[in-house]
Write a protein that holds these residues in place. Structure first.
Motif, PDB file in Angstrom:
ATOM      1  N   TYR A 127       0.768  -1.067   0.072  1.00 39.17           N
ATOM      2  CA  TYR A 127       0.064   0.073  -0.019  1.00 39.17           C
ATOM      3  C   TYR A 127       0.813   1.512   0.107  1.00 39.17           C
ATOM      4  O   TYR A 127       0.190   2.134  -0.100  1.00 39.17           O
ATOM      5  CB  TYR A 127      -0.916   0.031   1.138  1.00 39.17           C
ATOM      6  N   ASN A 128       2.186   1.110   0.106  1.00 40.81           N
ATOM      7  CA  ASN A 128       3.016   2.196  -0.205  1.00 40.81           C
ATOM      8  C   ASN A 128       3.277   2.636  -1.480  1.00 40.81           C
ATOM      9  O   ASN A 128       3.773   3.517  -1.779  1.00 40.81           O
ATOM     10  CB  ASN A 128       4.308   2.043   0.710  1.00 40.81           C
ATOM     11  N   ILE A 141     -10.515  11.010   2.301  1.00 39.53           N
ATOM     12  CA  ILE A 141      -9.982   9.526   2.338  1.00 39.53           C
ATOM     13  C   ILE A 141      -8.845   9.334   1.507  1.00 39.53           C
ATOM     14  O   ILE A 141      -7.772   8.498   1.733  1.00 39.53           O
ATOM     15  CB  ILE A 141     -11.044   8.601   2.252  1.00 39.53           C
ATOM     16  N   MET A 142      -8.794  10.176   0.326  1.00 39.92           N
ATOM     17  CA  MET A 142      -7.503   9.870  -0.521  1.00 39.92           C
ATOM     18  C   MET A 142      -6.406  10.289   0.184  1.00 39.92           C
ATOM     19  O   MET A 142      -5.101   9.678  -0.277  1.00 39.92           O
ATOM     20  CB  MET A 142      -7.668  10.865  -1.801  1.00 39.92           C
ATOM     21  N   PHE A 143      -6.263  11.192   1.137  1.00 44.61           N
ATOM     22  CA  PHE A 143      -5.092  11.757   1.851  1.00 44.61           C
ATOM     23  C   PHE A 143      -4.755  10.810   3.106  1.00 44.61           C
ATOM     24  O   PHE A 143      -3.627  11.161   3.721  1.00 44.61           O
ATOM     25  CB  PHE A 143      -5.301  13.153   2.201  1.00 44.61           C
ATOM     26  N   ASN A 144      -5.226   9.865   3.350  1.00 42.12           N
ATOM     27  CA  ASN A 144      -4.993   8.898   4.390  1.00 42.12           C
ATOM     28  C   ASN A 144      -3.804   8.006   3.844  1.00 42.12           C
ATOM     29  O   ASN A 144      -3.803   7.855   2.675  1.00 42.12           O
ATOM     30  CB  ASN A 144      -6.245   7.887   4.652  1.00 42.12           C
ATOM     31  N   ALA A 145      -3.215   7.194   4.893  1.00 43.59           N
ATOM     32  CA  ALA A 145      -2.335   6.301   4.574  1.00 43.59           C
ATOM     33  C   ALA A 145      -2.733   5.150   3.618  1.00 43.59           C
ATOM     34  O   ALA A 145      -3.854   4.723   3.721  1.00 43.59           O
ATOM     35  CB  ALA A 145      -1.446   5.668   5.651  1.00 43.59           C
ATOM     36  N   GLY A 146      -2.094   4.690   2.803  1.00 44.45           N
ATOM     37  CA  GLY A 146      -2.462   3.589   1.914  1.00 44.45           C
ATOM     38  C   GLY A 146      -3.231   2.461   2.389  1.00 44.45           C
ATOM     39  O   GLY A 146      -2.829   2.184   3.541  1.00 44.45           O
ATOM     40  N   GLU A 185       1.675   7.268   0.672  1.00 44.98           N
ATOM     41  CA  GLU A 185       1.861   7.819   2.180  1.00 44.98           C
ATOM     42  C   GLU A 185       0.743   8.678   2.351  1.00 44.98           C
ATOM     43  O   GLU A 185      -0.067   9.306   1.697  1.00 44.98           O
ATOM     44  CB  GLU A 185       3.229   8.187   2.483  1.00 44.98           C
ATOM     45  N   GLN A 186       0.802   8.812   3.840  1.00 48.99           N
ATOM     46  CA  GLN A 186      -0.227   9.992   4.528  1.00 48.99           C
ATOM     47  C   GLN A 186      -0.005  11.290   3.644  1.00 48.99           C
ATOM     48  O   GLN A 186       1.148  11.679   3.400  1.00 48.99           O
ATOM     49  CB  GLN A 186       0.103  10.203   5.953  1.00 48.99           C
TER      50      GLN A 186
END
Length: 211
Positions: free
Chosen positions: A8-9, A64-69, A90-91
């Motif tokens: 998710y990174n 929500i798109m700006f959250n960590a993967g 990343e966040q």
């Protein structure tokens, strides 16, 4: 096995082809529905004019798109169709991969999905070939927005499936984003070649090569 947390990174452009062949699991009261991801689109970063977060736009919908993967980003289009995205990177770096088509792993999974679609299925793509179709087939709606896809056993999650490096992957421009200007022609849609569940087969598809 769940996908490794490091997956998710990836940026959306890195993650989109790597999501092909992976398994999407939807847990319902009737049982789990397991699907193989066969088509994706990358929407990456604040520079992508096709992205909801273009220019760093932060709204109630895009936050929500700006959250960590690892989170699910689900939104409604045309007032009727839900779309499922996998948030990556990343966040505060807004990347997301749209899941455009999935393939049921078993006849039982296909039967569950057909019941949810409540239509006559004439060909495979009618079932789950398109973001709106797959969300109806899997009963995915806004109530699942923000669900952690990296946490097995919830309502919706991802697991390891086929090794993407073994698949015949092609790429083409994304669908229906003329507003993205020069980004509209970028070949950032990825799919498994000739899979019957694809939403749209591109006449001028390009062979995808790993770099």
């Amino acid at each position: 096995m769940p996908l490794p947390q490091s997956f998710y990174n990836y940026t959306a452009l890195e993650a989109a082809p790597r999501l092909l062949g992976q398994h999407l699991i939807r847990r319902t009261e009737e049982g789990d529905i397991v699907c193989r991801i066969v088509e994706t689109e990358s929407y990456g970063g604040i520079e992508d004019k096709g992205s909801h977060a273009y220019g760093g736009r932060r709204t109630t919908r895009t936050e929500i798109m700006f959250n960590a993967g690892g989170a699910a980003y689900i939104y409604l289009i045309y007032g009727i169709h839900y779309c499922l995205n996998v948030v990556t990177a990343e966040q505060d770096n807004p990347h997301a991969v749209l899941i455009r088509a999935v393939q049921p792993l078993s006849p039982a999974d296909a039967e569950y999905m057909a019941v949810n679609r409540n239509i006559k299925i004439k060909r495979a793509s009618d079932l789950s070939g398109g973001p709106g179709k797959l969300c109806r087939a899997l009963r995915i709606d806004k109530s699942l927005n923000g669900t952690r896809l990296d946490a097995p056993g919830g309502s919706l999650w991802l697991e390891q499936g086929d090794d993407p490096a073994t698949l015949d992957i092609v790429q083409a421009p994304r669908i229906n984003i003329p507003y993205a200007e020069e980004y509209a022609i970028q070949p950032w849609r990825f799919y498994i070649k000739d899979n019957p569940y694809l939403s749209v087969k591109e006449k001028n598809e390009q062979v995808f090569t790993w770099t």
